[in-house]
Design an enzyme around this catalytic site. Structure first.
Site, short mmCIF file in Angstrom:
data_model
loop_
_atom_site.label_atom_id
_atom_site.label_comp_id
_atom_site.label_asym_id
_atom_site.label_seq_id
_atom_site.Cartn_x
_atom_site.Cartn_y
_atom_site.Cartn_z
N LYS A 91 -46.38 62.01 79.71
CA LYS A 91 -47.24 60.98 79.10
C LYS A 91 -46.52 60.25 77.98
O LYS A 91 -46.52 59.04 77.92
CB LYS A 91 -48.53 61.62 78.55
CG LYS A 91 -49.43 62.24 79.59
CD LYS A 91 -50.78 62.65 79.02
CE LYS A 91 -50.68 63.89 78.18
NZ LYS A 91 -50.56 65.13 78.96
N ASP B 12 -46.05 73.55 76.80
CA ASP B 12 -46.10 72.16 76.36
C ASP B 12 -44.68 71.57 76.29
O ASP B 12 -43.77 72.20 75.76
CB ASP B 12 -46.76 72.07 74.98
CG ASP B 12 -47.45 70.73 74.77
OD1 ASP B 12 -46.81 69.71 75.01
OD2 ASP B 12 -48.63 70.73 74.36
N LYS C 267 -38.16 66.36 62.33
CA LYS C 267 -36.76 66.02 62.04
C LYS C 267 -36.69 64.78 61.16
O LYS C 267 -35.89 64.72 60.22
CB LYS C 267 -35.99 65.79 63.34
CG LYS C 267 -34.56 65.27 63.11
CD LYS C 267 -33.82 65.06 64.41
CE LYS C 267 -32.43 64.49 64.15
NZ LYS C 267 -31.63 64.36 65.39
N HIS D 186 -48.00 110.34 52.33
CA HIS D 186 -46.60 110.02 52.63
C HIS D 186 -46.31 110.08 54.12
O HIS D 186 -45.33 110.68 54.57
CB HIS D 186 -45.66 110.95 51.85
CG HIS D 186 -45.77 110.77 50.36
ND1 HIS D 186 -45.24 109.68 49.71
CD2 HIS D 186 -46.38 111.52 49.42
CE1 HIS D 186 -45.51 109.78 48.41
NE2 HIS D 186 -46.22 110.87 48.21
N PHE E 291 -36.73 121.80 70.82
CA PHE E 291 -36.53 123.18 71.27
C PHE E 291 -35.96 124.07 70.16
O PHE E 291 -35.47 123.60 69.13
CB PHE E 291 -35.64 123.24 72.51
CG PHE E 291 -34.24 122.73 72.33
CD1 PHE E 291 -33.34 123.32 71.43
CD2 PHE E 291 -33.77 121.65 73.08
CE1 PHE E 291 -32.05 122.87 71.29
CE2 PHE E 291 -32.47 121.19 72.94
CZ PHE E 291 -31.62 121.79 72.04
#
Length: 515
Positions: A68, A127, A139, A271, A464
């Site tokens: 557009k 867009d 800019k 904590h 472990f």
């Protein structure tokens, strides 16, 4: 030019909320308005003159609206430099109108993704023209004022009203900064959609919501929270949150999410670690037994419940100095009781917040060296079907419930960690130790100092046991069942000790380090 009197504006927006007063003000100021598609119709319906962009470009909207505004006569009007003779001459040569203000609101890409829309619908919400207009207008902020989001509509209206259409370089640069924030966030969202759960190529983080904190980890440090806090909590009362408050709140929420929809469960945090947790028939019982886990550390802590806090529980909590209280809801009289301390922070979990956090918190990120460490969150919770009995003696059903309870706490406690539990109550934990033996001895000493009877209790380990020393120490303290990942080359030594001393031990196959 420092000050520019706006004589023309291009408006092409998705969200038209709040646009009406701006358009009417522009009309009052005699500003020529250019627009496209639905925005053009919206302005016409207000009874205000608008120039269709296609009258300027001599091209209609094409490709189903995909193209557009992408035309030199549009972008030339935005990007030209007023103090550049060549630019001024070319505007005249090609009959390009000067555009002083650009207003854009992008297609809602993130909302479309969140809605679960099809890929084709999502792609159509990327867009192209709008993002290009934003970049061009921002800019050229020296000569053009650009608005890139509906969030800045009110600010633009204020500028137009106060300056009667005159804008300053400072104002235009401020709007440009907002525009580049919009465009960078938009592009990051698109990239993250396409990259999915594979961030191997690039890490892009962008968060539009920011909440200043009382201070950082220490009072001399500044602090901010980036994220939509209101998506998680309703803050009912209390002072502003600090960095450390939020670390503890996060730890509390992560643990209590393990007990969502369970029987009343209460946690006390200090904590980042739980110093007391209990699950009981009522929230009052759960709170009393959670506090018993470590009433000393609870001072100044963060409290959390997985069910509504009632007046009776609030009355007990009110006796304790605590920083934060969190719950899915508060009875009205409970809320009034807890508001009795003016600084106490009251947070109500928004409905569905826990599940949304699990679904959206796809990556864990922390600063490290000159970069970032990124990992998947630990979403694995040990279940009954994961358990492999490693010893001759199998745990009883009651022990299994305690073992799984302890495992959940262990997963959310700093490593190295050992968690001791009994009857769905945290007796004590050893947290953040460099030795697993030290963690166990710390937990036992702490439990005994608060008069816990460890006979028949259970032990959870986040990793472990490389040697049988831990199970031997546990045995001497009265611990009768153990849950751990397994996987050590010397597992048999621990298993042999348990078999000789009538201790049940199960392996999960999953380590839960939390560094």
């Amino acid at each position: 030019m420092s000050q520019i009197t706006a004589k023309s504006a291009l408006i092409s927006v998705f969200n038209k909320d709040g646009l009406g007063p701006i358009v009417k003000k522009m009309n009052d100021l005699g500003i020529t308005i250019y627009s496209t598609g639905g925005t053009e119709k919206y302005i016409k319906n207000l009874g205000i003159d608008v120039v269709p962009v296609e009258d300027v470009t001599s091209y209609p909207s094409i490709l189903g609206g995909r193209v557009k505004t992408l035309h030199p006569k549009v972008f030339g009007g935005i990007l030209n430099r007023r103090d550049h003779d060549g630019d001024v001459a070319q505007l005249a040569e090609f009959d390009i109108p000067q555009i002083d203000i650009v207003i854009v609101d992008l297609y809602p890409f993130e909302k479309t993704v969140a809605s679960g829309a099809t890929e084709q619908d999502i792609i159509e919400k990327i867009d192209i023209g709008g993002i290009s207009l934003i970049r061009a207008g921002a800019k050229n902020f020296k000569d053009t004022l650009c608005v890139g989001t509906v969030d800045d509509y009110s600010k633009l209206l204020e500028v137009l009203e106060e300056g009667n259409g005159v804008t300053t370089i400072e104002q235009r640069k401020e709007f440009a900064t907002s525009c580049f924030n919009v465009s960078s966030h938009y592009d990051s969202a698109i990239y993250n959609y396409f990259s999915g759960d594979s961030p191997e190529k690039s890490l892009k983080l962008s968060e539009q919501h920011v909440m200043p904190l009382r201070y950082g980890e220490n009072p001399h440090q500044r602090g901010w929270f980036y994220g939509n806090f209101d998506d998680m909590f309703i803050k009912h009362h209390g002072k502003a949150l600090s960095y450390n408050n939020l670390l503890d709140v996060d730890a509390a929420v992560n643990l209590i999410s393990e007990f969502e929809n369970d029987a009343p469960t209460f946690g006390v945090f200090k904590h980042n670690n739980a110093c007391g947790v209990a699950q009981r028939n009522t929230v009052l019982e759960a709170y009393i037994d959670a506090l018993a886990g470590d009433p000393v550390s609870a001072f100044g802590g963060v409290l959390i419940s997985n069910v509504e806090i009632d007046a009776a529980t609030a009355t007990e909590i009110h006796k304790l100095f605590c920083e934060v209280v969190i719950a899915p809801s508060f009875a009205s009289d409970a809320l009034e009781i807890l508001k009795g301390k003016k600084n106490r922070i009251m947070l109500e979990l928004v409905d569905g917040a826990l599940s949304r956090k699990r679904d959206t918190n796809k990556l864990e990120v922390r600063a490290s060296l000159n970069g970032y460490l990124v990992q998947d969150p630990n979403l694995k919770t040990d279940q009954k079907e994961d358990l492999k009995t490693a010893t001759t003696l199998a745990p009883t059903d009651a022990q299994i419930e305690d073992l799984l309870f302890a495992s959940k706490l262990c997963k959310h406690t700093k490593s190295n960690t050992i968690v001791l539990a009994k009857n769905k109550q945290l007796c004590a934990s050893g947290t953040g130790q460099t030795s697993r033996v030290d963690a166990l001895n710390q937990a036992i000493h702490k439990a005994q100092s608060f008069k816990f009877d460890l006979e028949g209790s259970v032990m959870a380990s986040d990793a472990f046991f490389p040697f049988p020393d831990c199970v031997e120490i546990a045995d001497n303290a009265g611990i009768k069942a153990v849950i751990q990942p397994g996987g050590s080359i010397k597992d048999e030594l621990s298993i042999d000790y348990c078999n000789k001393n009538n201790i049940a031990m199960v392996f999960t196959g999953t380590r839960h380090f939390k560094h």
